[in-house]
Design a protein around this motif. Structure first.
Motif, PDB file in Angstrom:
ATOM      1  N   PRO A 134      91.361 167.989 -88.690  1.00 12.98           N
ATOM      2  CA  PRO A 134      92.395 167.513 -89.627  1.00 12.98           C
ATOM      3  C   PRO A 134      93.812 167.896 -89.198  1.00 12.98           C
ATOM      4  O   PRO A 134      94.760 167.152 -89.428  1.00 12.98           O
ATOM      5  N   ARG A 135      93.933 169.050 -88.578  1.00 13.13           N
ATOM      6  CA  ARG A 135      95.255 169.542 -88.174  1.00 13.13           C
ATOM      7  C   ARG A 135      95.384 169.427 -86.655  1.00 13.13           C
ATOM      8  O   ARG A 135      94.592 169.979 -85.917  1.00 13.13           O
ATOM      9  N   GLN A 136      96.364 168.686 -86.186  1.00 15.87           N
ATOM     10  CA  GLN A 136      96.492 168.410 -84.763  1.00 15.87           C
ATOM     11  C   GLN A 136      97.274 169.512 -84.047  1.00 15.87           C
ATOM     12  O   GLN A 136      98.360 169.916 -84.480  1.00 15.87           O
ATOM     13  N   ILE A 137      96.711 170.009 -82.934  1.00 22.74           N
ATOM     14  CA  ILE A 137      97.395 171.002 -82.114  1.00 22.74           C
ATOM     15  C   ILE A 137      97.301 170.568 -80.655  1.00 22.74           C
ATOM     16  O   ILE A 137      96.548 169.659 -80.299  1.00 22.74           O
ATOM     17  N   GLU A 138      98.054 171.242 -79.799  1.00 28.07           N
ATOM     18  CA  GLU A 138      98.038 170.924 -78.373  1.00 28.07           C
ATOM     19  C   GLU A 138      96.882 171.641 -77.673  1.00 28.07           C
ATOM     20  O   GLU A 138      96.397 172.673 -78.123  1.00 28.07           O
ATOM     21  N   LEU A 139      96.501 171.069 -76.538  1.00 26.58           N
ATOM     22  CA  LEU A 139      95.558 171.729 -75.647  1.00 26.58           C
ATOM     23  C   LEU A 139      96.296 172.054 -74.352  1.00 26.58           C
ATOM     24  O   LEU A 139      97.013 171.217 -73.797  1.00 26.58           O
ATOM     25  N   THR A 140      96.160 173.288 -73.881  1.00 27.90           N
ATOM     26  CA  THR A 140      96.754 173.701 -72.621  1.00 27.90           C
ATOM     27  C   THR A 140      95.648 174.183 -71.692  1.00 27.90           C
ATOM     28  O   THR A 140      94.534 174.500 -72.136  1.00 27.90           O
ATOM     29  N   HIS A 141      95.952 174.237 -70.406  1.00 30.30           N
ATOM     30  CA  HIS A 141      94.918 174.518 -69.411  1.00 30.30           C
ATOM     31  C   HIS A 141      95.410 175.568 -68.427  1.00 30.30           C
ATOM     32  O   HIS A 141      96.555 175.517 -67.966  1.00 30.30           O
ATOM     33  N   LEU A 142      94.535 176.512 -68.093  1.00 30.46           N
ATOM     34  CA  LEU A 142      94.875 177.588 -67.171  1.00 30.46           C
ATOM     35  C   LEU A 142      93.936 177.561 -65.972  1.00 30.46           C
ATOM     36  O   LEU A 142      92.715 177.405 -66.128  1.00 30.46           O
ATOM     37  N   SER A 143      94.509 177.720 -64.777  1.00 27.20           N
ATOM     38  CA  SER A 143      93.686 177.760 -63.569  1.00 27.20           C
ATOM     39  C   SER A 143      94.393 178.542 -62.478  1.00 27.20           C
ATOM     40  O   SER A 143      95.593 178.799 -62.553  1.00 27.20           O
ATOM     41  N   THR A 144      93.631 178.920 -61.466  1.00 27.99           N
ATOM     42  CA  THR A 144      94.208 179.399 -60.214  1.00 27.99           C
ATOM     43  C   THR A 144      94.492 178.181 -59.349  1.00 27.99           C
ATOM     44  O   THR A 144      93.680 177.247 -59.314  1.00 27.99           O
ATOM     45  N   THR A 145      95.619 178.170 -58.665  1.00 31.21           N
ATOM     46  CA  THR A 145      95.998 176.991 -57.885  1.00 31.21           C
ATOM     47  C   THR A 145      96.613 177.434 -56.563  1.00 31.21           C
ATOM     48  O   THR A 145      97.615 178.146 -56.545  1.00 31.21           O
ATOM     49  N   LEU A 146      95.990 177.001 -55.477  1.00 31.00           N
ATOM     50  CA  LEU A 146      96.476 177.310 -54.133  1.00 31.00           C
ATOM     51  C   LEU A 146      96.970 176.014 -53.498  1.00 31.00           C
ATOM     52  O   LEU A 146      96.202 175.057 -53.360  1.00 31.00           O
ATOM     53  N   ILE A 147      98.237 175.979 -53.131  1.00 33.52           N
ATOM     54  CA  ILE A 147      98.858 174.729 -52.696  1.00 33.52           C
ATOM     55  C   ILE A 147      99.345 174.847 -51.259  1.00 33.52           C
ATOM     56  O   ILE A 147     100.078 175.776 -50.904  1.00 33.52           O
ATOM     57  N   GLY A 148      98.955 173.888 -50.426  1.00 39.70           N
ATOM     58  CA  GLY A 148      99.472 173.778 -49.063  1.00 39.70           C
ATOM     59  C   GLY A 148     100.169 172.450 -48.891  1.00 39.70           C
ATOM     60  O   GLY A 148      99.878 171.481 -49.592  1.00 39.70           O
ATOM     61  N   ARG A 149     101.086 172.387 -47.952  1.00 42.80           N
ATOM     62  CA  ARG A 149     101.824 171.139 -47.738  1.00 42.80           C
ATOM     63  C   ARG A 149     100.958 170.082 -47.055  1.00 42.80           C
ATOM     64  O   ARG A 149     101.194 168.890 -47.201  1.00 42.80           O
ATOM     65  N   ASP A 150      99.961 170.521 -46.302  1.00 34.96           N
ATOM     66  CA  ASP A 150      99.009 169.592 -45.689  1.00 34.96           C
ATOM     67  C   ASP A 150      97.673 170.323 -45.568  1.00 34.96           C
ATOM     68  O   ASP A 150      97.560 171.507 -45.888  1.00 34.96           O
ATOM     69  N   GLN A 151      96.648 169.606 -45.099  1.00 33.90           N
ATOM     70  CA  GLN A 151      95.309 170.198 -45.058  1.00 33.90           C
ATOM     71  C   GLN A 151      95.237 171.373 -44.097  1.00 33.90           C
ATOM     72  O   GLN A 151      94.520 172.348 -44.347  1.00 33.90           O
ATOM     73  N   ARG A 152      95.991 171.299 -43.003  1.00 35.93           N
ATOM     74  CA  ARG A 152      95.988 172.410 -42.058  1.00 35.93           C
ATOM     75  C   ARG A 152      96.477 173.696 -42.728  1.00 35.93           C
ATOM     76  O   ARG A 152      95.896 174.767 -42.554  1.00 35.93           O
ATOM     77  N   GLU A 153      97.544 173.583 -43.526  1.00 36.54           N
ATOM     78  CA  GLU A 153      98.065 174.759 -44.221  1.00 36.54           C
ATOM     79  C   GLU A 153      97.094 175.230 -45.297  1.00 36.54           C
ATOM     80  O   GLU A 153      96.909 176.435 -45.499  1.00 36.54           O
ATOM     81  N   VAL A 154      96.458 174.294 -45.983  1.00 37.77           N
ATOM     82  CA  VAL A 154      95.460 174.664 -46.995  1.00 37.77           C
ATOM     83  C   VAL A 154      94.343 175.475 -46.351  1.00 37.77           C
ATOM     84  O   VAL A 154      93.946 176.538 -46.846  1.00 37.77           O
ATOM     85  N   ASP A 155      93.820 174.986 -45.225  1.00 38.31           N
ATOM     86  CA  ASP A 155      92.726 175.688 -44.544  1.00 38.31           C
ATOM     87  C   ASP A 155      93.157 177.086 -44.108  1.00 38.31           C
ATOM     88  O   ASP A 155      92.393 178.053 -44.230  1.00 38.31           O
ATOM     89  N   ALA A 156      94.383 177.195 -43.610  1.00 37.54           N
ATOM     90  CA  ALA A 156      94.874 178.501 -43.166  1.00 37.54           C
ATOM     91  C   ALA A 156      94.996 179.466 -44.345  1.00 37.54           C
ATOM     92  O   ALA A 156      94.638 180.650 -44.236  1.00 37.54           O
ATOM     93  N   LEU A 157      95.484 178.985 -45.478  1.00 42.76           N
ATOM     94  CA  LEU A 157      95.618 179.835 -46.663  1.00 42.76           C
ATOM     95  C   LEU A 157      94.253 180.279 -47.176  1.00 42.76           C
ATOM     96  O   LEU A 157      94.070 181.435 -47.567  1.00 42.76           O
ATOM     97  N   VAL A 158      93.301 179.370 -47.171  1.00 45.70           N
ATOM     98  CA  VAL A 158      91.950 179.705 -47.630  1.00 45.70           C
ATOM     99  C   VAL A 158      91.360 180.811 -46.760  1.00 45.70           C
ATOM    100  O   VAL A 158      90.802 181.800 -47.257  1.00 45.70           O
TER     101      VAL A 158
END
Length: 488
Positions: free
Chosen positions: A399-423
């Motif tokens: 009956p009462r509307q509220i927002e939903l928010t989401h929490l996660s860990t996020t690892l970001i690379g500029r390209d796949q090579r950088e993603v693999d290196a960070l991992v």
């Protein structure tokens, strides 16, 4: 060139005649440890890759390696001719048994090109053997589409194995480009073990706040614990008290909202918590967010000598807190009497600058969501798009509307090579890179835009995330800013 994202983990079976380009294709797209090559195994058990006398032993070893890798649910690229139907179907059945997608990649290289490449090799495939392979391939390429693979891809297709969250990212990015969707972004600071050490922690926090604000984050959140939690680090690592840190950030920033994800309801006298939040709101110019939750870290309670009430008692306290906090922030001094909480006098001046300090409840359980829907302004949840959609639909039905928010860990690379290196840099020593990538939602800027768009479509009004590579190098905040800018 078309790109196909395959979910991690998966099985990729290369199929085609010799000299069709299979090994080159695999080497350009996959880390060497993911590729199981019959040629390399022939060199391992024989005198070299061209030692045909060792073929039977090499294939026995290949079958054992493939069986072990798929049994451990590890991405496996099978680099051999793939022309034996019985073998292909056995690998497909093994993938099905372990719940892994299985695709075939067809190398329909023209026969003349295969012969030309073969002539240029130092160790050539015998001409009659290559001719037989080319003849067999003409039959196999007609059989492949009916064998039950999830897909039969052509070698011209660019292939990338990504966490499940990113498989449909490209389509979501296109939807964002066509019709931008409003989405708020919050940075969660969950660790303070930057390389500079505690003497520079104040300056580090100041820079994080300023850089996050410049990157376009709408809010900064901190965990409300008194020592580091096992999911993030070790108990003796440096860890700052939450509301003190937020007060410091209030002086270091101008625009971002400031809050906890989330304050354990057992950690402070609730009326005192209300006073702390009101003070932060006044000092920050009306930017406080009050995140609260049930409290779960029993070891932390014991370490500090606090009582750890039963689940039912904590739920009762949380429900009382959600009711009394707005009373504390309102005018007057009327008393409050709840299920377990008594506040005889709710005087709290100065009152917050916001008419309504946002109340956010952390947790995805049915009882927690019911409390959030009844008393709060937002519910914060974890999980994938399906889980978010499920929780959002539940909240929409209330009956009462509220927002939903989401929490996660996020690892970001500029390209796949950088993603693999960070991992590889950040993953625990004994953890499979693919599993860590999935846990950390490791992906490129484009991947993340697609993931967040999908979460927004599922019902998230705000996404909060921690950056596991945030240390003395604050450039991950700039990279995150490129994701955020796609939604502006």
């Amino acid at each position: 060139m078309d790109e196909r994202k395959l979910p991690s983990p998966c099985v990729v079976v290369l199929v085609g005649p010799g000299a069709a380009g299979k090994s080159t294709w695999a080497g350009e797209r996959f880390a060497g440890e993911l590729v199981v090559s019959s040629d390399r195994l022939r060199a391992l058990v024989g005198a070299g890759e061209d030692d045909l006398a060792a073929s039977a032993d090499a294939f026995d070893l290949l079958e054992a390696v493939v069986r072990q890798r798929i049994g451990r649910r590890l991405t496996t690229v099978i680099d051999t001719l793939g022309l034996d139907r019985e073998r292909r179907l056995r690998w497909l059945a093994l993938a099905r048994e372990h719940g892994m997608p299985c695709v075939a990649v067809a190398f329909d290289t023209p026969a003349a090109e295969c012969r030309r490449r073969n002539r240029e090799r130092v160790k050539r495939i015998p001409a009659d053997a290559l001719a037989a392979q080319l003849t067999t391939w003409n039959r196999v390429k007609k059989e492949l589409p009916g064998e039950g693979f999830d897909e039969v891809l052509q070698a011209a297709t660019e292939v990338r194995v990504v966490p499940e969250a990113f498989v449909q990212a490209d389509a979501a990015v296109r939807r964002e480009d066509a019709a931008p969707r409003g989405l708020r972004f919050g940075l969660q600071v969950s660790s303070y073990t930057h390389k500079g050490g505690r003497k520079t922690t104040g300056e580090w926090i100041r820079q994080v706040g300023a850089r996050a604000e410049a990157a376009g984050f709408d809010a900064i959140y901190v965990m409300d614990h008194f020592r580091q939690i096992p999911q993030v680090g070790r108990a003796w690592e440096d860890f700052l008290e939450s509301w003190t840190t937020l007060a410091y950030l209030a002086a270091c920033t101008e625009r971002v909202r400031l809050g906890t994800l989330v304050t354990g309801i057992t950690y402070r006298n609730v009326a005192h918590l209300g006073k702390i939040v009101a003070t932060l709101d006044v000092l920050s110019g009306g930017r406080a967010v009050c995140g609260v939750g049930l409290g779960w870290f029993e070891a932390e309670h014991k370490a500090y000598g606090w009582e750890f009430p039963s689940t039912a008692e904590r739920y009762a306290l949380l429900e009382d807190a959600l009711q009394v906090l707005p009373v504390l922030w309102g005018a007057g001094n009327k008393g409050f009497s709840g299920k377990v909480l008594e506040v005889p006098d709710t005087t709290c001046y100065p009152r917050p600058l916001q008419d309504n300090v946002p109340l956010l409840v952390g947790g995805s359980g049915p009882r927690t969501l019911r409390l959030a829907a009844r008393y709060a302004d937002a519910a914060n949840v974890f999980g994938d798009v399906t889980r978010v959609r499920e929780k959002a639909e539940y909240l929409k039905a209330q009956p009462r509307q509220i927002e939903l928010t989401h929490l996660s860990t996020t690892l970001i690379g500029r390209d796949q090579r950088e993603v693999d290196a960070l991992v590889n840099q950040l993953r625990p020593r004994n953890q499979d890179p693919a599993r860590y990538a999935a846990t950390a939602n490791a992906g490129t800027i484009t991947d993340q835009v697609g993931r967040f768009r999908a979460l927004a479509e599922a019902g998230a009004a705000e996404v909060m995330f921690s950056l596991p590579n945030l240390d003395d190098d604050l450039s991950p905040l700039d990279t995150a800013g490129e994701v955020i800018s796609a939604f502006r």
